[in-house]
Write a protein that holds these residues in place. Structure first.
Motif, PDB file in Angstrom:
ATOM      1  N   ALA A 132      -0.099  10.698  -0.080  1.00 39.79           N
ATOM      2  CA  ALA A 132       1.211  11.225  -0.466  1.00 39.79           C
ATOM      3  C   ALA A 132       1.453  11.178  -1.966  1.00 39.79           C
ATOM      4  CB  ALA A 132       2.313  10.459   0.266  1.00 39.79           C
ATOM      5  N   GLY A 136       2.384  15.006  -2.431  1.00 35.61           N
ATOM      6  CA  GLY A 136       3.769  14.694  -2.077  1.00 35.61           C
ATOM      7  C   GLY A 136       4.495  15.867  -1.447  1.00 35.61           C
ATOM      8  N   VAL A 139       3.272  16.415   2.159  1.00 32.65           N
ATOM      9  CA  VAL A 139       3.738  15.385   3.086  1.00 32.65           C
ATOM     10  C   VAL A 139       5.241  15.528   3.335  1.00 32.65           C
ATOM     11  CG1 VAL A 139       4.048  12.904   3.444  1.00 32.65           C
ATOM     12  CG2 VAL A 139       1.876  13.768   2.561  1.00 32.65           C
ATOM     13  N   ARG A 140       5.993  15.857   2.256  1.00 31.66           N
ATOM     14  CA  ARG A 140       7.440  16.080   2.435  1.00 31.66           C
ATOM     15  C   ARG A 140       7.696  17.221   3.405  1.00 31.66           C
ATOM     16  NH1 ARG A 140       7.809  15.484  -2.928  1.00 31.66           N
ATOM     17  NH2 ARG A 140       8.539  13.420  -3.436  1.00 31.66           N
ATOM     18  N   LEU A 143       6.991  16.006   6.909  1.00 28.99           N
ATOM     19  CA  LEU A 143       8.038  15.139   7.446  1.00 28.99           C
ATOM     20  C   LEU A 143       9.302  15.931   7.761  1.00 28.99           C
ATOM     21  CD1 LEU A 143       7.549  12.003   5.159  1.00 28.99           C
ATOM     22  CD2 LEU A 143       6.954  12.202   7.571  1.00 28.99           C
TER      23      LEU A 143
ATOM     24  N   THR B  54       8.454   6.879  10.656  1.00 29.55           N
ATOM     25  CA  THR B  54       9.156   7.933   9.928  1.00 29.55           C
ATOM     26  C   THR B  54      10.663   7.901  10.158  1.00 29.55           C
ATOM     27  OG1 THR B  54       8.629   9.460  11.706  1.00 29.55           O
ATOM     28  CG2 THR B  54       7.162   9.454   9.821  1.00 29.55           C
ATOM     29  N   LEU B  57      11.924   5.900   7.455  1.00 25.23           N
ATOM     30  CA  LEU B  57      11.874   6.697   6.224  1.00 25.23           C
ATOM     31  C   LEU B  57      13.108   7.594   6.103  1.00 25.23           C
ATOM     32  CD1 LEU B  57       9.491   6.683   4.238  1.00 25.23           C
ATOM     33  CD2 LEU B  57       8.742   8.827   5.245  1.00 25.23           C
ATOM     34  N   ASP B  58      13.436   8.244   7.227  1.00 22.30           N
ATOM     35  CA  ASP B  58      14.619   9.112   7.262  1.00 22.30           C
ATOM     36  C   ASP B  58      15.869   8.366   6.838  1.00 22.30           C
ATOM     37  OD1 ASP B  58      13.463  11.414   8.067  1.00 22.30           O
ATOM     38  OD2 ASP B  58      13.974  11.226  10.192  1.00 22.30           O
ATOM     39  N   LEU B 108       4.723   4.731   1.984  1.00 21.91           N
ATOM     40  CA  LEU B 108       4.867   6.189   2.006  1.00 21.91           C
ATOM     41  C   LEU B 108       6.147   6.598   1.280  1.00 21.91           C
ATOM     42  CD1 LEU B 108       3.777   8.892   2.992  1.00 21.91           C
ATOM     43  CD2 LEU B 108       4.898   8.505   5.191  1.00 21.91           C
ATOM     44  N   SER B 111       5.381   6.344  -2.359  1.00 21.30           N
ATOM     45  CA  SER B 111       4.517   7.446  -2.803  1.00 21.30           C
ATOM     46  C   SER B 111       5.317   8.728  -2.971  1.00 21.30           C
ATOM     47  CB  SER B 111       3.406   7.704  -1.783  1.00 21.30           C
ATOM     48  OG  SER B 111       2.580   6.581  -1.649  1.00 21.30           O
ATOM     49  N   LEU B 112       6.289   8.921  -2.083  1.00 25.67           N
ATOM     50  CA  LEU B 112       7.086  10.150  -2.124  1.00 25.67           C
ATOM     51  C   LEU B 112       8.263  10.047  -3.087  1.00 25.67           C
ATOM     52  CD1 LEU B 112       7.104  10.963   1.700  1.00 25.67           C
ATOM     53  CD2 LEU B 112       5.837  12.169  -0.090  1.00 25.67           C
TER      54      LEU B 112
END
Lengths: 432, 162
Positions: A132, A136, A139-140, A143, B54, B57-58, B108, B111-112
């Motif tokens: 990621a 990025g 992956v975004r 998701l 995830t 993450l949300d 993650l 990273s994002l």
């Protein structure tokens, strides 16, 4: 004689727990076992004595990733017994809403697998978080697609994990038009993103390793298959859902708590690549146009193309979801009553990982006297072992342990095995 | 939109208890319940999640302040409290069955670029053998940790907001 054992004690980035043991003797694979060691869940026996109306809520608990599939196969089975005319049942509105519900599950499950489980293999990263940093935006996007899928499931099921909205004859309630309209707009915006995802997966540096295998999936007269009455294979099988038991044998192997499935004594492939190979003529014209544009050829017998197949199915599901949502109007009640009867209920649907077949024997009181659930991962297990033997041999059995271990894991991940469902899964032990 | 930090009534902090209905693994939820009672909705958005991954993450992506509470087999005595840095969280993906573990989900997020600027991570040590029984109550040592941890988190939030 030289003997080398390679062990992958716990397979990472697969759903559930399993291991791989390979014994190499005199330059050949002497033994290869995909060991599944989650305890058997004995779910079928748990269902015995319960009323048919409890099936959707009970079977949803078998898997946190594909609860919709379990619900749909179970309902399909019972409804086929109670209302045998597939032209009259289910109601057209219920049929459309179930497809939408199922689209949500395909989108979220496939998006999770592509971005968090499979793509790091092909791009040379040890994990999704590591990938990621460099990828990025991709992956975004993944998701965001997964989130859309979850929201579609929650539209009907109140939540995305173990949803509770499905019932015999339809749904407990119809979603509010306002909620559907909001999702319709989101799904419409997701279409170009899903198209970009298909282009991206088709451009990944995938190994080319075609193999011979027999694909199996449901087949519907007009639709890309989610629920259907016919099971077909590339080898020419074309049977009713009822006749699955007579054609597929499941047998226990000592190294696994999952049962191995064989068709006419041979391994077979289920899942996105099998579905798209057998049903590419049922894809939405917009999907077909894109595949022609970027030069994706189907059918494909290269398991590494399964990541592309998964992206294709995301696009198919996003387009279909957008269409269904754009025409959404609630109906009350959101189900139809259906008169029960005793007998053997058999049904199937296409879970994200492939054909999921259910059978329930119901007595006069509507209680389950026998249940049989045949999940896709157990059916794919023999095919995974055959692929492992072929791919590891092609890589070269004199390769170092790390290479063989990594290759083995990559092969297994192509099948997106859901070990929790199959246990009735994964670590690599190489013996040489 | 209210300024997340520099306002007289900053956006509520996100507090997430991570757990399951299995014995001591529920402690994250119990702490979340205790905090929901102490803190108004304008101060804190208290959530209970049944798995990291995830969904976590949300809930934390783009938030400025988040507090996570989870049970962990740390090897310390059951009920021992740990406040740890993300870097000290061991990556334990191998044993996790469905997608991402807590450490991977947070990595993650980093990273994002969506990790909360201020992230507090609290772990309550449990004996993993007491995290398998559905419906079982918290064991006394772990139950005794709930109120002190809730009080410590409240105290820290007040100190941060002041």
């Amino acid at each position: 004689m030289t003997e080398r054992r390679i062990e992958v004690p716990v397979l990472a980035r697969v759903e559930g727990e399993g291991a791989l043991d390979v014994t190499i003797r005199d330059g050949r694979i002497a033994d290869l076992k995909l060991r599944i060691f989650e305890p058997p869940r004995l779910f079928e026996q748990l269902l015995v004595g319960h009323h048919y109306s409890e099936i959707p809520d009970l079977v949803a608990r078998i898997c946190g990733i594909c609860p919709v599939a379990y619900q749909m196969s179970g309902l399909h089975a019972v409804e086929r017994l109670f209302a045998p005319d597939p032209d009259a049942w289910p109601l057209p509105w219920v049929h459309r809403m179930r497809r939408l519900f199922y689209c949500g599950e395909w989108i979220q499950s496939h998006a999770l697998h592509i971005h968090l489980l499979a793509a790091p293999d092909f791009l040379g990263f040890a994990s999704a978080p590591a990938m990621a940093v460099q990828y990025g935006a991709e992956v975004r996007r993944g998701l965001a697609l997964q989130g859309l899928g979850n929201r579609i499931i929650a539209l009907f099921g109140a939540r995305s994990v173990h949803p509770v909205g499905a019932r015999l004859g339809g749904f407990w309630r119809a979603p509010a038009r306002r909620d559907a309209d909001r999702l319709a707009a989101e799904a419409e915006r997701a279409i170009p993103q899903a198209e970009a995802l298909v282009r991206w997966t088709a451009g990944l540096p995938l190994p080319a390793a075609p193999q011979a295998f027999n694909c199996v999936s449901l087949r519907h007269p007009v639709e890309y298959p989610m629920m259907g009455e016919r099971i077909v294979s590339e080898s020419g099988l074309d049977i009713a859902v009822d006749d699955f038991e007579a054609q597929v044998t499941e047998h226990q192997v000592p190294h696994s708590t999952a049962l191995h499935g064989l068709l006419a004594g041979e391994p077979y492939l289920l899942g996105p690549l099998a579905r798209v190979n057998l049903n590419h003529d049922r894809l939405h014209p917009r999907v077909t146009a894109l595949l022609g544009d970027i030069g994706v050829e189907l059918p494909s017998h290269d398991m590494f193309q399964s990541v592309v197949a998964r992206a294709v199915e995301i696009l198919q599901a996003v387009i279909e979801a957008a269409e269904i949502l754009s025409e959404y109007a609630p109906e009350e009640p959101a189900y139809a009553e259906i008169a029960p009867r005793a007998g053997i209920a058999r049904g199937a649907s296409e879970a994200p990982r492939g054909l999921l077949w259910h059978r329930y024997d119901l007595d006069d009181a509507g209680l389950i006297t026998h249940a049989r659930i045949v999940p896709p991962t157990s059916q794919n297990q023999a095919r995974i072992e055959a692929d492992l033997a072929a791919t590891l041999t092609a890589v070269g059995l004199d390769a170092d342990d790390a290479t063989l271990r990594q290759t083995g894991e990559m092969v297994i991940r192509n099948y997106d095995p859901c070990i929790s469902c199959a246990t009735h899964f994964l670590r690599l032990t190489l013996h040489r | 939109m209210r300024h997340p930090l520099f306002a007289f009534d900053p956006a509520p902090v996100t507090i997430i208890g991570i757990g399951s209905p299995f014995g001591d693994d529920r402690v994250g939820w119990s702490v979340a319940d205790a905090l929901a009672e102490r803190l108004s909705a304008s101060k804190a958005r208290v959530l209970k999640l049944d798995r990291p991954g995830t969904a976590l993450l949300d809930e934390i992506a783009g938030r400025h302040r988040a507090v996570l509470v989870d049970a962990a087999a740390t090897g310390a005595a059951a009920g021992t409290l740990h406040c740890i840095a993300l870097e000290d969280l061991p990556a334990t993906s191998a044993g996790s069955s469905h997608g991402l573990g807590l450490a991977e989900a947070l990595q993650l997020a980093r990273s994002l670029g969506v990790l909360p600027a201020e992230l507090c991570l609290y772990l309550v040590s449990i004996d993993p053998d007491n995290a398998r029984l559905p419906g079982a109550d918290l064991t006394p040592a772990v139950a005794a940790a709930v109120e002190p941890l809730a009080a410590a988190i409240c105290k820290r939030l007040v100190a941060c907001a002041a």
